[in-house]
Motif scaffolding. Structure first.
Motif, PDB file in Angstrom:
ATOM      1  N   PHE A  36       0.852  -1.177   0.000  1.00 39.67           N
ATOM      2  CA  PHE A  36       0.000   0.000   0.000  1.00 39.67           C
ATOM      3  C   PHE A  36       0.893   1.233   0.000  1.00 39.67           C
ATOM      4  O   PHE A  36       2.085   1.148   0.275  1.00 39.67           O
ATOM      5  CB  PHE A  36      -0.886   0.029   1.256  1.00 39.67           C
ATOM      6  N   ARG A  37       0.291   2.361  -0.278  1.00 41.24           N
ATOM      7  CA  ARG A  37       1.054   3.609  -0.179  1.00 41.24           C
ATOM      8  C   ARG A  37       0.147   4.735   0.291  1.00 41.24           C
ATOM      9  O   ARG A  37      -1.080   4.671   0.122  1.00 41.24           O
ATOM     10  CB  ARG A  37       1.697   3.969  -1.512  1.00 41.24           C
ATOM     11  N   GLN A  38       0.763   5.739   0.885  1.00 46.73           N
ATOM     12  CA  GLN A  38       0.014   6.907   1.328  1.00 46.73           C
ATOM     13  C   GLN A  38       0.816   8.162   1.027  1.00 46.73           C
ATOM     14  O   GLN A  38       1.918   8.341   1.554  1.00 46.73           O
ATOM     15  CB  GLN A  38      -0.304   6.824   2.823  1.00 46.73           C
ATOM     16  N   LYS A  42      -3.359  12.441   1.547  1.00 51.12           N
ATOM     17  CA  LYS A  42      -4.250  11.504   0.851  1.00 51.12           C
ATOM     18  C   LYS A  42      -4.464  10.259   1.694  1.00 51.12           C
ATOM     19  O   LYS A  42      -3.697   9.959   2.593  1.00 51.12           O
ATOM     20  CB  LYS A  42      -3.669  11.129  -0.509  1.00 51.12           C
ATOM     21  N   GLU A  43      -5.506   9.513   1.345  1.00 54.46           N
ATOM     22  CA  GLU A  43      -5.780   8.260   2.027  1.00 54.46           C
ATOM     23  C   GLU A  43      -4.815   7.178   1.552  1.00 54.46           C
ATOM     24  O   GLU A  43      -4.244   7.264   0.459  1.00 54.46           O
ATOM     25  CB  GLU A  43      -7.224   7.825   1.770  1.00 54.46           C
ATOM     26  N   ARG A  44      -4.681   6.181   2.381  1.00 54.84           N
ATOM     27  CA  ARG A  44      -3.846   5.050   2.003  1.00 54.84           C
ATOM     28  C   ARG A  44      -4.460   4.345   0.797  1.00 54.84           C
ATOM     29  O   ARG A  44      -5.673   4.168   0.721  1.00 54.84           O
ATOM     30  CB  ARG A  44      -3.700   4.083   3.177  1.00 54.84           C
ATOM     31  N   GLU A  45      -3.603   3.898  -0.101  1.00 53.94           N
ATOM     32  CA  GLU A  45      -4.020   3.369  -1.399  1.00 53.94           C
ATOM     33  C   GLU A  45      -3.454   1.967  -1.588  1.00 53.94           C
ATOM     34  O   GLU A  45      -2.268   1.728  -1.339  1.00 53.94           O
ATOM     35  CB  GLU A  45      -3.488   4.309  -2.491  1.00 53.94           C
ATOM     36  N   ALA A  60      -4.216  -3.100  -8.222  1.00 54.41           N
ATOM     37  CA  ALA A  60      -5.184  -2.049  -8.498  1.00 54.41           C
ATOM     38  C   ALA A  60      -5.019  -1.621  -9.957  1.00 54.41           C
ATOM     39  O   ALA A  60      -3.902  -1.629 -10.490  1.00 54.41           O
ATOM     40  CB  ALA A  60      -4.951  -0.869  -7.565  1.00 54.41           C
ATOM     41  N   SER A  62      -4.936   1.138 -11.425  1.00 55.77           N
ATOM     42  CA  SER A  62      -4.029   2.263 -11.663  1.00 55.77           C
ATOM     43  C   SER A  62      -2.563   1.881 -11.485  1.00 55.77           C
ATOM     44  O   SER A  62      -1.671   2.644 -11.853  1.00 55.77           O
ATOM     45  CB  SER A  62      -4.371   3.413 -10.728  1.00 55.77           C
ATOM     46  N   ASP A  89       4.130   9.247  -7.698  1.00 54.42           N
ATOM     47  CA  ASP A  89       4.357   8.021  -6.925  1.00 54.42           C
ATOM     48  C   ASP A  89       4.991   8.321  -5.572  1.00 54.42           C
ATOM     49  O   ASP A  89       5.174   7.405  -4.758  1.00 54.42           O
ATOM     50  CB  ASP A  89       5.256   7.059  -7.702  1.00 54.42           C
ATOM     51  N   GLU A 109      -8.132  -4.083   2.149  1.00 55.80           N
ATOM     52  CA  GLU A 109      -7.249  -3.524   3.172  1.00 55.80           C
ATOM     53  C   GLU A 109      -7.654  -3.947   4.574  1.00 55.80           C
ATOM     54  O   GLU A 109      -6.782  -4.206   5.421  1.00 55.80           O
ATOM     55  CB  GLU A 109      -7.259  -1.994   3.063  1.00 55.80           C
TER      56      GLU A 109
END
Length: 125
Positions: A36-38, A42-45, A60, A62, A89, A109
């Motif tokens: 995941f990334r944040q 922004k919200e965690r993705e 995902a 994207s 990114d 998640e």
């Protein structure tokens, strides 16, 4: 249980990075693993995940094409290969572990029980 993410840093746009996440304190092969990334503000993705033996992956939409997840159960480690990086990114990247059946790639998640501390990736333009 500890998940130790590493490999982050500063990279120019178009470059590549490979993140690693070393797990301890759990039977690694019993867990699906996710990345995941944040980004700031922004919200965690969700990026992607793979099942217990690495035979199945899920990304995902994207993230498809530039990110590749793999694992080495002998080393209790999961990897995230990131290519053609873009400034957007830039984020803190997290690995996570989810107890799962063999075939499950766990795209949700909320099902992840354990999280790493995150590693910063910064992509300069």
């Amino acid at each position: 249980v500890q998940l130790q993410a590493s490999g982050g840093g500063l990279v120019q746009a178009g470059g590549s990075l490979r993140l690693s996440c070393a797990a301890s304190g759990l039977t690694f092969s019993n867990y699906a693993m996710g990345w995941f990334r944040q980004a700031p503000g922004k919200e965690r993705e969700f990026i992607g995940s793979l099942n217990r033996n690495g035979s199945s992956t899920y990304y995902a939409d994207s993230m498809k094409g530039r990110f590749t997840i793999s694992r080495d159960n002998a080393k209790n480690t999961v990897y995230l290969q990131m290519d053609s990086l873009k400034p957007e990114d830039t984020a803190v990247y997290y690995c996570a572990a989810a107890r799962a059946i063999l075939s499950d790639v766990v795209p949700d998640e909320g099902r992840y029980q354990y999280w790493g501390q995150g590693t910063q990736v910064t992509v300069s333009s």
